[in-house]
Design a protein around this motif. Sequence first.
Motif, PDB file in Angstrom:
ATOM      1  N   HIS A 116      -5.956   4.968   7.437  1.00  0.00           N
ATOM      2  CA  HIS A 116      -4.526   5.258   7.321  1.00  0.00           C
ATOM      3  C   HIS A 116      -4.341   6.626   6.695  1.00  0.00           C
ATOM      4  O   HIS A 116      -5.201   7.105   5.959  1.00  0.00           O
ATOM      5  CB  HIS A 116      -3.821   4.228   6.434  1.00  0.00           C
ATOM      6  N   HIS A 122     -13.855  -4.661   8.877  1.00  0.00           N
ATOM      7  CA  HIS A 122     -14.249  -5.908   8.227  1.00  0.00           C
ATOM      8  C   HIS A 122     -13.870  -7.081   9.115  1.00  0.00           C
ATOM      9  O   HIS A 122     -13.101  -6.924  10.077  1.00  0.00           O
ATOM     10  CB  HIS A 122     -13.596  -6.047   6.843  1.00  0.00           C
ATOM     11  N   GLN A 176       0.850  -1.187   0.000  1.00  0.00           N
ATOM     12  CA  GLN A 176       0.000   0.000   0.000  1.00  0.00           C
ATOM     13  C   GLN A 176       0.886   1.237   0.000  1.00  0.00           C
ATOM     14  O   GLN A 176       1.907   1.280   0.683  1.00  0.00           O
ATOM     15  CB  GLN A 176      -0.917  -0.031   1.231  1.00  0.00           C
TER      16      GLN A 176
HETATM   17  O1  GTQ Z   1      -6.062  -1.490   5.029  1.00  0.00           O
HETATM   18  O2  GTQ Z   1      -7.970  -2.339   5.449  1.00  0.00           O
HETATM   19  O3  GTQ Z   1      -4.268  -4.218   1.341  1.00  0.00           O
HETATM   20  O4  GTQ Z   1      -9.122  -3.819   3.755  1.00  0.00           O
HETATM   21  C1  GTQ Z   1      -6.539  -4.835   1.446  1.00  0.00           C
HETATM   22  C2  GTQ Z   1      -7.768  -4.734   2.066  1.00  0.00           C
HETATM   23  C3  GTQ Z   1      -5.620  -3.291   2.995  1.00  0.00           C
HETATM   24  C4  GTQ Z   1      -6.968  -2.289   4.773  1.00  0.00           C
HETATM   25  C5  GTQ Z   1      -5.484  -4.115   1.928  1.00  0.00           C
HETATM   26  C6  GTQ Z   1      -7.928  -3.909   3.147  1.00  0.00           C
HETATM   27  C7  GTQ Z   1      -6.841  -3.181   3.618  1.00  0.00           C
END
Ligand code: GTQ
Length: 218
Positions: A162, A121, A108
């Motif tokens: 984030h 989730h 990310q």
């Molecule tokens: O930061 O919640 O790479 O929900 C993939 C799904 C990060 C996150 C990911 C997600 C997140």
Amino acid sequence: MAQERENHREDVVGRANVEDTPELLAYYDELARHKAGALWTVANKIEPWEPKSQSVPVVWRYRDLRAHVLRSVELVTPEKAGRRVVYLNNPGRSDVAAAVGWIYGGLQVMNPGEVASAHRHSASAIRFIIEGSGAYTVVDGHKMTLGANDFVLTPNDTWHEHGVEATGSPCIWQDGLDIPFVNAMEANFYEVHPDLSQAVGYAVDDMTKTWGNAGLRP
Ligand code: GTQ
């Protein structure tokens, strides 16, 4: 038209080993019309002698992916993408978006001044911060500042968002989630935070200060 039939025979005592005959094939067709099947045609497949992995060996090198990860900053915004992530797509597991087994992995990236909206989730997440400064995450109201080599947990069903402070630099971290596993359990719920962001309810870095030191009581 007769469809392709499965019959996973094994010439081993105690394993299914029934030869196809015209009568049996007609019987299998009859069962299929009732959305049913004869176990002995698939038993050896669904009960393998030992665990079988669909994953294939893959090495993802940060030096190969890094430029592609940074390129995504020019291509999509966190607002539109939700999360700006390049995920690791194992060729044997692309049906469930797993890096290996039942684990999802991704890189990310966020630029200074960007925020990704809050959500929660059923899947849990771990994050390794690889590079950059000024990143933070907020987990259930606890804001944690993140620098290279930091590691942060986002337990299942905790709100999280984030961002990178405007004074920071482009940040890349590795996400690991049990998304494929939770989906396999058919147990994944997902919610967008009603305000898209959380109120910070504690002193910044209180979690690190509480748990990131020696002194756990017996
Ligand atoms: O930061 O919640 O790479 O929900 C993939 C799904 C990060 C996150 C990911 C997600 C997140």
